[in-house]
Design an enzyme around this catalytic site. Structure first.
Site, PDB file in Angstrom:
ATOM      1  N   GLU A  40       0.854  -1.360  -0.116  1.00 37.46           N
ATOM      2  CA  GLU A  40      -0.244  -0.076   0.041  1.00 37.46           C
ATOM      3  C   GLU A  40       0.847   1.328   0.071  1.00 37.46           C
ATOM      4  O   GLU A  40       0.438   2.226  -0.323  1.00 37.46           O
ATOM      5  CB  GLU A  40      -0.906  -0.136   1.141  1.00 37.46           C
ATOM      6  CG  GLU A  40      -2.190  -0.627   1.209  1.00 37.46           C
ATOM      7  CD  GLU A  40      -2.127  -2.090   0.606  1.00 37.46           C
ATOM      8  OE1 GLU A  40      -1.342  -2.917   1.349  1.00 37.46           O
ATOM      9  OE2 GLU A  40      -2.295  -2.578  -0.304  1.00 37.46           O
ATOM     10  N   ASP A  89      -6.551  -3.862  -5.103  1.00 37.15           N
ATOM     11  CA  ASP A  89      -5.887  -4.568  -4.170  1.00 37.15           C
ATOM     12  C   ASP A  89      -6.246  -5.934  -4.058  1.00 37.15           C
ATOM     13  O   ASP A  89      -6.413  -6.480  -3.011  1.00 37.15           O
ATOM     14  CB  ASP A  89      -6.322  -3.735  -2.742  1.00 37.15           C
ATOM     15  CG  ASP A  89      -5.508  -4.157  -1.395  1.00 37.15           C
ATOM     16  OD1 ASP A  89      -4.474  -4.827  -1.779  1.00 37.15           O
ATOM     17  OD2 ASP A  89      -5.659  -3.879  -0.383  1.00 37.15           O
TER      18      ASP A  89
HETATM   19 CA    CA Z   1      -2.727  -4.663  -0.177  1.00 30.59          CA
END
Ligand code: CA
Length: 712
Positions: A201, A327
């Site tokens: 991230e 994600d």
């Molecule tokens: Ca992630």
């Protein structure tokens, strides 16, 4: 002559004793090797993170079974010195139970009595907590030939003497100038410790490394993304990156971040094929347009990689989410099994990654056998059987407008381990259904050290309307799904009151065990999901349980303690609970131990009468959802990490600034944010949080009496 022979025997015995004492290779303490892990398939030992190399988490132990599980009681327990998330699966070797806690601490217990044999604290700096997207958790150790291996949050791989807990060697596996972390459990194959890392991230380049078990020397490394400088890495990945990987990346966005693709959790190994399987994470930034100009598959993001464990040489890959933009990692549990598919025996690999499809692959060559959604999903219609690629729905790449879709970045399944039952031929999935509004972050630029996702989190701030909040809550679900991987459908589903529930254990006793967010540990029938036993843990459970046998008695062990990404960033859809210390709870038939009541945190009211701010609350709202939301909840609704609406720091602009800008609480994990905003920004944030606090109706929950434990 006789005395000479005696002397020689004595010398040999002494040498052996010395060897045992040291706990080194060949000694008796924790002498785990590949042959022993392979043999454990049929003998009920639990020697590795997922129990066996195929990571089935199915134990042949059946003394605790559907007929007597009602008599299960607490045998012993231990309370740890941290109240952050507990995600570890303990390992049991020769009567010793090894586990890890938040902050990468290692503990060794007498598995029968619970007596603590030793503990080890790698002393990770508190401010490192800032780099951990999803809590300062650790998922466990590997044990091999007298040593215990742990990956520390700050990127060290540490080998401990299994007998004493003393450090044997330690090696920094990451570039400390980048926000790398380690939360996953190492695995050991043929005297090589395998470890990846996290940070997808923030802005890191993912890889997997193999180290020599004896001295921590790097043997090989496989990078999952191309080198941003265009040069080879002199690594195992060079050849395939040149042949297949590099051409799938475009633009400049990924070059600043490293592209992501972290290998932060799953691995499995087939000793017959001699292939290691690893799961690869999301892209950085998430937004494919910002990362790669919206072009290309971006190998090997969100892929399952098959590698040769001796050299790291590429064998095959299967990319679950080409051009990843949400994600949707493929780091979720990889499980190997042999089963009949359409009348043919197949060596399969199974995964339920975040994107919501359950994949069954031929693990000899990576070919897709089948893929079907295991929860209702909205981002894709299905997987094209000819190409193995998902068929995306229009608009899901949020090019111009937000896309409200399922799954969310939490995934339809996250790291929580699944379990297999070979008799039922079922895979038990800890699943969840969560929507998320993916929104283009039009002004995205790379912020070194910060979150770099290219997705605007403002769209996921809570609606002000109570009915709308209730509607969002109603959409969010947690489930245990018993999935038939051949028919590709659920045989039964257990509904949970909340999402973010625990990993699963399956046993030959016809049982599945799973903990839950609301503070419960339960046993269900493996055949139909009927609840057969439950125990109130008084603290949320997310880790997977495990089982072992000593002196003819079967035990079930469960790490208890809430935390992780779900608890940090979505508190409004989870039980409103105080943070409580983690515990290891071990059960057996007829166990009569009693867990002491938790010391409940004292509720301290906060009086905001006359407290004002000169800051701009509107700007603070934006800053909050850009910088603070993922740990303190949307709209400052955090109940797991401190609820900022109830923070005493809120009373004074000076104290507030000392934390946000000067890093006064850095040792406890709250690093300074001076890299991302200045004192004016801090005051804007205070103005915003004050406005939430004054409007908030929820009762206050303050830290436990006597203050939280150090580094919590
Ligand atoms: Ca992630």
């Amino acid at each position: 002559m006789k005395s000479l022979k005696l002397a020689a025997m004595l010398a040999a015995t002494l040498a052996l004793a010395a060897c045992n004492q040291g706990g080194g290779g060949g000694g008796k303490v924790a002498n785990v090797d590949g042959a022993r892990i392979i043999a454990a398939k049929s003998n009920g030992e639990w020697l590795s993170y997922g129990r066996t190399y195929d990571e089935q988490r199915f134990s042949p132990l059946d003394k605790i079974n559907a007929g007597n599980v009602g008599q299960l009681g607490l045998a012993w327990m231990y309370e740890f010195d941290t109240d952050r998330g507990q995600e570890a699966t303990p390992v049991m070797v020769d009567g010793v139970l090894y586990t890890t806690t938040a902050w990468s601490k290692v503990f060794a217990f007498d598995a029968k009595t619970g007596a603590l044999k030793w503990s080890y604290d790698p002393k990770v700096e508190g401010k490192k907590g800032f780099d951990a997207c999803c809590d300062v958790v650790n998922r466990g150790v590997a044990v091999w030939k007298g040593k215990v291996y742990v990956g520390a949050l700050d990127g060290r791989l540490i080998a401990l003497d299994a007998a004493t807990g003393k450090e044997a060697w330690s090696v920094q596996t990451t570039d400390t100038s980048r926000p790398y972390t380690i939360t996953g459990a190492p695995r050991v194959i043929k005297d090589k410790v395998l470890i990846g890392n996290g940070g997808g991230e923030y802005g890191v380049r993912g890889y997997l490394s193999a180290y020599d078990v004896n001295d921590g020397k790097l043997i090989w490394r496989f990078y999952t993304t191309p080198n941003p400088n265009g040069q080879p890495d002199n690594a195992a990945s060079d050849k395939v990156m040149k042949e297949k990987g590099a051409a799938t990346w475009f633009g400049e966005g990924w070059k600043a971040t490293g592209g992501g693709g972290t290998v932060w959790d799953s691995m499995a190994y087939d000793p017959d094929l001699d292939i290691l399987y690893v799961g690869v994470g999301n892209g950085t930034p998430w937004n494919h347009i910002k990362r790669s100009d919206g072009k290309g598959d971006n190998l090997f993001l969100s892929s399952i990689l098959a590698l040769k464990p001796d050299t790291g040489e590429y064998v095959w890959h299967y990319q679950t989410t080409p051009g990843e933009s949400w994600d949707y990692t493929a780091t979720q549990h990889i499980m190997l099994a042999d089963m009949n598919v359409g009348g043919t025996p197949r060596k399969v690999l199974m995964q339920a990654p975040k994107n919501g499809f359950f994949y069954v692959l031929d693990r000899t060559n990576g070919q897709l056998i089948s893929a079907k959604p295991y929860v209702p999903i909205t981002w894709a219609k299905g997987v094209d059987p000819a190409t193995g690629r998902p068929i995306e729905n229009p608009g899901v790449r949020y090019e111009n407008a937000p896309s409200l879709q399922v799954p969310a970045p939490f995934g339809a399944h996250n790291w929580h381990p699944m379990a297999f039952n070979p008799k039922e031929n079922l895979v038990y999935i800890p699943a969840q259904i969560i929507p998320f509004a993916y929104t283009p972050d039009k002004g995205y630029t790379y912020r070194p050290g910060g979150w770099n996702v290219g997705t605007d989190f403002l769209a996921n701030a809570l609606p002000s309307d109570k009915a709308q909040i209730a509607a969002v809550k109603a959409m969010v679900k947690g489930q245990l799904i018993a999935w038939d991987p051949v028919a590709q459908k659920a045989r039964f589903t257990i509904e949970h009151p909340y999402f973010w529930n625990a990993g699963i254990l399956s046993t030959a006793g016809g049982l599945i065990f799973q903990g839950a967010a609301q503070g419960e540990f339960a046993a269900y029938s493996a055949a139909d999901g009927k609840k057969l036993w439950s125990y109130k843990t008084d603290n949320g459970v997310i880790a997977a349980p495990m089982t072992y046998e000593i002196d003819g008695e079967q035990y079930v062990a469960q790490m208890v303690g809430y935390g992780g990404a779900g608890a940090l960033s979505a508190p409004f859809v989870l039980p409103d609970r105080p943070r409580l210390p983690g515990r290891l709870m071990v059960f057996k038939l007829g166990g009569t131990a009693k867990a002491p009541d938790y010391v409940r945190p004292e509720v301290v009211p906060i009086d905001l009468t006359g407290v004002t701010s000169t800051g701009d609350a509107k700007r603070g709202f934006a800053l909050f959802h850009q910088n603070c939301q993922v740990c303190h909840g949307p709209n400052a609704s955090g109940a797991f990490l401190p609820d900022l609406r109830r923070s005493q720091m809120l009373l004074s602009a000076e104290n507030w600034k000392s934390v946000l800008i000067d890093g006064a609480l850095a040792p406890r994990g709250m690093a300074s944010f001076s890299r991302f905003f200045d004192a004016k920004g801090a005051e804007d944030l205070r103005a915003y949080v004050l406005s939430e606090a004054k409007g908030a109706a929820a009762p206050a929950v303050a830290p436990a009496k006597g203050g939280p434990p150090p580094k919590s």
